[in-house]
Scaffold this motif. Structure first.
Motif, PDB file in Angstrom:
ATOM      1  N   ASP B 259      33.406  15.658  41.713  1.00 45.64           N
ATOM      2  CA  ASP B 259      33.163  14.816  42.886  1.00 45.64           C
ATOM      3  C   ASP B 259      34.118  15.206  43.988  1.00 45.64           C
ATOM      4  O   ASP B 259      35.266  15.544  43.716  1.00 45.64           O
ATOM      5  N   ASP B 260      33.647  15.112  45.245  1.00 42.47           N
ATOM      6  CA  ASP B 260      34.471  15.738  46.269  1.00 42.47           C
ATOM      7  C   ASP B 260      35.781  15.016  46.514  1.00 42.47           C
ATOM      8  O   ASP B 260      36.749  15.644  46.925  1.00 42.47           O
ATOM      9  N   SER B 261      35.880  13.706  46.225  1.00 40.91           N
ATOM     10  CA  SER B 261      37.175  13.076  46.491  1.00 40.91           C
ATOM     11  C   SER B 261      38.090  13.046  45.272  1.00 40.91           C
ATOM     12  O   SER B 261      39.203  12.568  45.363  1.00 40.91           O
ATOM     13  N   ASN B 262      37.632  13.555  44.139  1.00 43.11           N
ATOM     14  CA  ASN B 262      38.497  13.561  42.955  1.00 43.11           C
ATOM     15  C   ASN B 262      39.515  14.680  43.028  1.00 43.11           C
ATOM     16  O   ASN B 262      39.343  15.656  43.749  1.00 43.11           O
ATOM     17  N   ILE B 285      42.070   6.455  36.811  1.00 38.13           N
ATOM     18  CA  ILE B 285      41.363   5.749  37.882  1.00 38.13           C
ATOM     19  C   ILE B 285      42.388   5.278  38.900  1.00 38.13           C
ATOM     20  O   ILE B 285      43.257   4.467  38.586  1.00 38.13           O
ATOM     21  N   LEU B 286      42.273   5.794  40.112  1.00 40.64           N
ATOM     22  CA  LEU B 286      43.210   5.388  41.164  1.00 40.64           C
ATOM     23  C   LEU B 286      42.465   4.432  42.070  1.00 40.64           C
ATOM     24  O   LEU B 286      41.974   4.806  43.142  1.00 40.64           O
ATOM     25  N   ALA B 287      42.359   3.183  41.603  1.00 39.20           N
ATOM     26  CA  ALA B 287      41.657   2.183  42.397  1.00 39.20           C
ATOM     27  C   ALA B 287      42.681   1.547  43.301  1.00 39.20           C
ATOM     28  O   ALA B 287      43.490   0.741  42.875  1.00 39.20           O
ATOM     29  N   HIS B 288      42.687   1.941  44.520  1.00 38.97           N
ATOM     30  CA  HIS B 288      43.706   1.408  45.419  1.00 38.97           C
ATOM     31  C   HIS B 288      43.148   0.252  46.219  1.00 38.97           C
ATOM     32  O   HIS B 288      41.953   0.077  46.360  1.00 38.97           O
ATOM     33  N   ASP B 348      34.641  -0.829  53.708  1.00 38.90           N
ATOM     34  CA  ASP B 348      35.366  -2.084  53.482  1.00 38.90           C
ATOM     35  C   ASP B 348      36.825  -1.820  53.173  1.00 38.90           C
ATOM     36  O   ASP B 348      37.164  -0.895  52.444  1.00 38.90           O
ATOM     37  N   ARG B 349      37.674  -2.730  53.678  1.00 43.00           N
ATOM     38  CA  ARG B 349      39.088  -2.570  53.341  1.00 43.00           C
ATOM     39  C   ARG B 349      39.374  -3.351  52.066  1.00 43.00           C
ATOM     40  O   ARG B 349      40.113  -4.309  52.041  1.00 43.00           O
ATOM     41  N   ALA B 350      38.751  -2.953  51.022  1.00 37.51           N
ATOM     42  CA  ALA B 350      38.946  -3.625  49.728  1.00 37.51           C
ATOM     43  C   ALA B 350      38.939  -2.553  48.659  1.00 37.51           C
ATOM     44  O   ALA B 350      38.642  -1.394  48.925  1.00 37.51           O
ATOM     45  N   THR B 351      39.227  -2.976  47.433  1.00 41.31           N
ATOM     46  CA  THR B 351      39.307  -1.987  46.359  1.00 41.31           C
ATOM     47  C   THR B 351      37.926  -1.453  46.018  1.00 41.31           C
ATOM     48  O   THR B 351      36.982  -2.216  45.852  1.00 41.31           O
ATOM     49  N   VAL B 352      37.831  -0.163  45.912  1.00 33.49           N
ATOM     50  CA  VAL B 352      36.592   0.462  45.478  1.00 33.49           C
ATOM     51  C   VAL B 352      36.658   0.564  43.961  1.00 33.49           C
ATOM     52  O   VAL B 352      37.623   1.094  43.422  1.00 33.49           O
ATOM     53  N   LEU B 416      42.017  14.609  35.074  1.00 39.72           N
ATOM     54  CA  LEU B 416      41.632  14.530  36.475  1.00 39.72           C
ATOM     55  C   LEU B 416      41.745  13.078  36.923  1.00 39.72           C
ATOM     56  O   LEU B 416      41.886  12.173  36.109  1.00 39.72           O
ATOM     57  N   TRP B 417      41.714  12.881  38.246  1.00 47.90           N
ATOM     58  CA  TRP B 417      41.916  11.549  38.786  1.00 47.90           C
ATOM     59  C   TRP B 417      40.755  11.208  39.696  1.00 47.90           C
ATOM     60  O   TRP B 417      40.307  12.021  40.518  1.00 47.90           O
ATOM     61  N   TRP B 418      40.303   9.956  39.576  1.00 47.81           N
ATOM     62  CA  TRP B 418      39.188   9.469  40.368  1.00 47.81           C
ATOM     63  C   TRP B 418      39.753   8.706  41.545  1.00 47.81           C
ATOM     64  O   TRP B 418      40.591   7.817  41.395  1.00 47.81           O
ATOM     65  N   LEU B 419      39.261   9.046  42.720  1.00 47.40           N
ATOM     66  CA  LEU B 419      39.772   8.401  43.914  1.00 47.40           C
ATOM     67  C   LEU B 419      38.623   8.270  44.895  1.00 47.40           C
ATOM     68  O   LEU B 419      37.816   9.183  45.016  1.00 47.40           O
ATOM     69  N   ARG B 420      38.524   7.121  45.583  1.00 49.00           N
ATOM     70  CA  ARG B 420      37.520   6.989  46.629  1.00 49.00           C
ATOM     71  C   ARG B 420      38.206   6.490  47.889  1.00 49.00           C
ATOM     72  O   ARG B 420      38.694   5.379  47.937  1.00 49.00           O
TER      73      ARG B 420
END
Lengths: 415, 509
Positions: B259-262, B285-288, B348-352, B416-420
């Motif tokens: 995935d392109d943002s990972n 999972i980097l759910a920020h 949205d400015r919330a957690t994805v 690997l790390w997932w980030l959106r």
């Protein structure tokens, strides 16, 4: 007939070739070690010999150990562990009539100074007293005057029982042990203290401690030559030239500012880890030619550079040391860097593959409990290879070959 | 090897009688009477001490051995030779001298060339490193290290087929550049299938062409919706489209979903080489929070922290193994702490929140997708039988999900790390990130010593906006009025700049 012979010869040649090819084919990264006697490191001694262990009073073994527990950890601990191994080994027999070899458990290297160094002064008397005991209580000693008995004498100069070489040479091997087989760490060709037929063993190095310092094999070896230890022994050899026959001092003087040589007298906590990051590890002689560095180098895969003229290395009849280590004459020490860099890289890689062979590492260790292929088994293999005993060792009843009253007067005192 | 310390030496010296090897000395020690012999020995001893002082080493021991060596029958040669050595060393008693040679030849009578006693310390004339030797040694080290690396390299590496769904948006360049760099570092052959929502564009093509790996750029006509749910669904369709391409072209290798943002580690590519048919790796999972936390009150934050300490949820999604290293289940990300707070729209400015099981955590052998392959395992479904709308994770491609191989030490390694991360929906960015025509100057930089006075401005300058607002107020007005036409044009294109301008205007007013 001729055709049949030719065909037979062809078949044999082909078989030899195929086995050779198969042997070479499955190799990276280790190589099989074929010693001068063939693939003997993996031989199993069980069933090939029987050993009878004499029951000596505990003053010869247990009580000595109780007085000082440090004997279990120093480099001479092989005598204690050998005893323990034999007591529970399948080669042990309780019937002395069927035994091929006889073992006398006497801990001669366990009288330690406060610093931990063994004093050999009482050892001849202790040994003599033990032999008097076994010769009077069992008939087997007198039958051969000890020729089918073996003793473990791991001290500096073996059965010469002294730490100073000149004194050891002067004493010579204890008279009563002159017919027995000696299992010792000391080995130097044409030396009084190494008798023909002795089995050289490595000094004891604690296997658990070494295992706990292993680093991942992927770590690249970036140190060319590694050594930690004394170059001058200022306490005992203040003017220099005696210690190590001047060889260690020569290493220092010639290479102290050479970036390829990581040598110093420090005691780093990362000693074992550093050896695993080095290509060559120096194993020069000290006051005696042998050293636990050889064991450490083999266990950690570092090619040992042996600087000790005429040394006899452990299990020399089973392990082809010439192919595994690098031997440098003491007189060539000033050219050590040229010698080491002129070794072709393929040879170096081959030596590393031989060192990576687990049976090689196993043969240098005394693990508790014993494992197949370890140093205990190599000793038994060595003893088994000497069988069957020659008929000439058996003496007529009453016949005496050894002179029991020879040697310094102090040895004759009872212990 | 062992030698007693000085302490021990002194201990021994206290009992001289029994430990001196030579017999005659005993008599001298025992004798307390002043016999002429004793006096003679004392005098001789004193003389020897003086000589030693002059020479610099103790030679009395050697003299004794020399004198009394005749009484010892067997080892004469050992003791004779040191004395001969002594004669050579008397000329240069300094320790650091280099000696011509050891008098070895004499001792050869006994069959040994090793003699006991004092030896010289050999030092070569120039005891310093030789640069040629140093070079050779480094070459040896390099060869040894190369051999070490080769031991751990993968035998028979397979092509990595990376599948990336993407679409044009502000953060696309950022994300795709990361993937480009990761794929450039992969030491194996790579085929990169990029599926683009909204059709193939030159922007995307420009980014992926810089990778240097073989790329297959496919467009899907549907535009990317602006909800996360919609996006996940479309991305799944896009990935299936890519898998169909693999099937049509009969590409051989291991399919992984980049995935392109990972963010991918290099070990991931080494680890997936060991996939047999279908493997799973652990994703971090980097759910920020996306900034949502700033709005909550202090008390709420404290409560959250307490709750977090209780739960200690590890943000990892991947295979879970039992004690015998077999797949026992799946770790999934626990969305509970974020209930009600999660993002719905892309900006949205919330957690994805991630899906239950992300595609990126699965890798498969491309042969699973081919038609007419004999040794395909029976537990995999044929790709044609998969309905697009029903697929949430690649596990739907399997009839039996328990046949998945856990990779990376049975899921213990996060590879690997997932980030959106996405920008606001109305964010604009220059096409291809090339600023054309060049920006107008809004504010000059205060400190550059331009020869032009700050008040004079030509109509189009290439300087960019600077921070210094106060001084420039009158100037701003000036430029605005002068070059209004070009400004108007640029207003539409360069919106961030407009924001700055309006801000300045409002400040002035």
């Amino acid at each position: 007939m001729e055709i049949r012979n030719c065909v037979l010869a062809l078949i044999l040649c082909h078989a030899a070739f195929v086995s050779c090819a198969v042997g070479l084919g499955r190799n990276p990264p280790t190589e099989r070690i074929s010693g001068s006697a063939g693939d003997v490191l993996e031989d199993d001694p069980v069933g090939r010999l029987k050993v009878f262990v004499y029951e000596l009073p505990s003053k010869y073994n247990k009580k000595i150990l109780q007085k000082d527990q440090r004997c279990l950890n120093h480099m001479f601990a092989a005598e204690i562990y050998m005893h323990r191994f034999l007591l529970s080994s399948p080669v042990r027999t309780l019937n002395p009539a069927e035994a091929d070899w006889f073992y006398t458990p006497v801990y001669t290297t366990c009288d330690l100074t406060p610093n931990g160094l063994p004093l050999p002064f009482k050892s001849p008397r202790m040994m003599r007293s033990a032999i008097q005991l076994i010769s009077s209580n069992w008939p087997y000693w007198n039958r051969t005057e000890g020729a089918d008995h073996f003793f473990v004498v791991p001290h500096d100069f073996g059965a010469c029982f002294h730490y100073q070489e000149e004194k050891a040479i002067e004493r010579g091997i204890l008279t009563m042990l002159r017919r027995a087989t000696l299992v010792q760490t000391f080995g130097q060709r044409n030396h009084v203290c190494l008798k023909e037929g002795s089995i050289t063993v490595p000094p004891y190095a604690p296997p658990q401690k070494m295992q706990s310092h292993l680093i991942p094999e992927k770590t690249p070896r970036a140190i060319f030559v590694y050594f930690r230890g004394l170059f001058y022994d200022v306490g005992n050899d203040p003017e220099g030239g005696y210690y190590a026959r001047g060889a260690r001092a020569a290493v220092w003087e010639n290479f102290k500012d050479n970036p390829l040589f990581d040598i110093s007298t420090e005691h780093p906590t990362t000693y074992y880890e550093d050896m695993q990051r080095a290509v060559f590890c120096l194993c020069p002689l000290g006051w005696a030619p042998w050293s636990p560095r050889l064991v450490e180098a083999v266990v950690f895969g570092c090619i040992p550079v042996i600087i000790a003229d005429d040394i006899v290395l452990p299990f020399a009849d089973a392990i082809p040391w010439e192919e595994i280590g690098v031997f440098v004459d003491e007189k060539d020490v000033p050219n050590l860097d040229t010698i080491l860099t002129s070794i072709p890289p393929e040879t170096i890689l081959r030596k590393q593959r031989l060192l990576a062979n687990p049976s090689m590492k196993q043969a240098m260790l005394f693990p508790q409990p014993a494992q197949p292929g370890d140093a205990f088994h190599q000793v038994l293999n060595g003893l088994a290879r000497k069988l069957p005993h020659d008929k000439s060792i058996y003496l007529a009843p009453g016949e005496k070959v050894l002179n029991w009253t020879a040697g310094p007067v102090g040895d004759l005192k009872p212990w | 090897m062992m030698k007693l310390s000085a302490l021990q030496q002194s201990y021994l010296n206290r009992r001289p009688g029994s430990f001196r090897g030579a017999a005659p000395l005993d008599s001298s020690a025992d004798g307390a009477n002043k016999s002429p012999a004793a006096v003679f020995w004392l005098v001789l001893h004193g003389l020897c001490c003086l000589i030693s002082l002059v020479l610099g080493f103790r030679f009395s021991r050697l003299v004794f051995f020399f004198i009394f060596s005749t009484s010892i029958t067997t080892n004469t040669n050992h003791f004779m030779a040191p004395f001969r050595q002594l004669t050579t060393t008397t000329t240069a008693a300094d320790v650091a001298s280099d000696l011509p040679s050891n008098p070895v030849g004499d001792a050869a009578l006994n069959g040994t060339r090793v003699v006991v006693g004092r030896h010289g310390i050999r030092i070569r004339p120039w005891p310093h490193p030789d640069p040629i030797e140093v070079m050779k040694a480094h070459q040896i080290i390099e060869r040894v290290q190369r051999e070490q690396r080769n031991q751990f390299v993968v035998k028979n590496p397979r092509t990595v087929i990376a599948v990336t769904p993407t679409y044009v948006r502000t953060f696309q360049t950022l994300h795709l550049t990361g993937v480009v760099h990761s794929l450039m570092l992969v030491p194996y052959d790579v085929v990169w299938i990029v599926v683009e929502a909204g059709g193939v564009t030159n922007e995307t093509a420009a980014i992926i062409s810089k990778s240097g790996v073989k790329t297959i750029h496919i467009g899907v006509d549907e535009k990317m919706p602006n909800t996360w749910e919609g996006r996940h669904k479309l991305e799944a369709k896009m990935r299936l489209r890519a898998l169909r391409v693999v099937r049509e072209k009969r590409l051989d290798g291991i399919v992984m979903f980049a995935d392109d943002s990972n963010v991918h580690s290099m070990e991931l590519f080494d680890e997936i080489q060991s996939t047999k048919w279908f493997g799973a790796v652990s994703i971090g999972i980097l759910a920020h929070s996306g900034g949502a936390e700033e709005l909550s009150s202090f008390a709420a934050v404290e409560k959250e922290v307490e709750e977090k300490e209780k739960k200690q949820a590890i943000p990892v999604q991947g295979p879970a193994c039992n004690a015998s290293s077999k797949l026992a289940g799946w770790h999934t990300f626990d969305p509970q702490p974020y209930e009600g707070n999660s993002a719905i729209f892309i900006d949205d400015r919330a957690t994805v929140l991630p899906m239950k099981l992300e595609w990126a955590g699965f890798v498969l052998n491309s042969r699973l997708l081919w038609k007419d392959v004999e040794d395909k395992p029976h537990w995999s479904r044929d790709l044609d039988s998969v309905v697009d709308d029903d697929i949430e994770s690649p596990l739907s491609l399997l009839k039996d999900p328990s046949m998945v191989e856990p990779l990376g030490s049975c899921g213990k390694q996060v590879l690997l790390w997932w980030l959106r991360v996405e920008a606001r929906a109305d964010s604009k960015f220059p096409a291809g990130w090339i600023i054309d025509p060049p920006l107008e100057i809004t504010v000059p930089s205060k400190r550059t010593p331009w020869p032009d006075a700050p008040l004079e401005f030509p109509s189009d300058n290439n300087e960019k906006t600077a921070n210094n607002m106060e001084e420039a107020h009158p100037v701003v007005k000036h430029t605005k009025t002068r070059s209004s036409r070009s400004k108007h044009r640029s207003k539409r294109k360069h919106e961030p700049k407009t924001v700055v301008d309006t801000k300045q205007q409002s400040e002035q007013n």
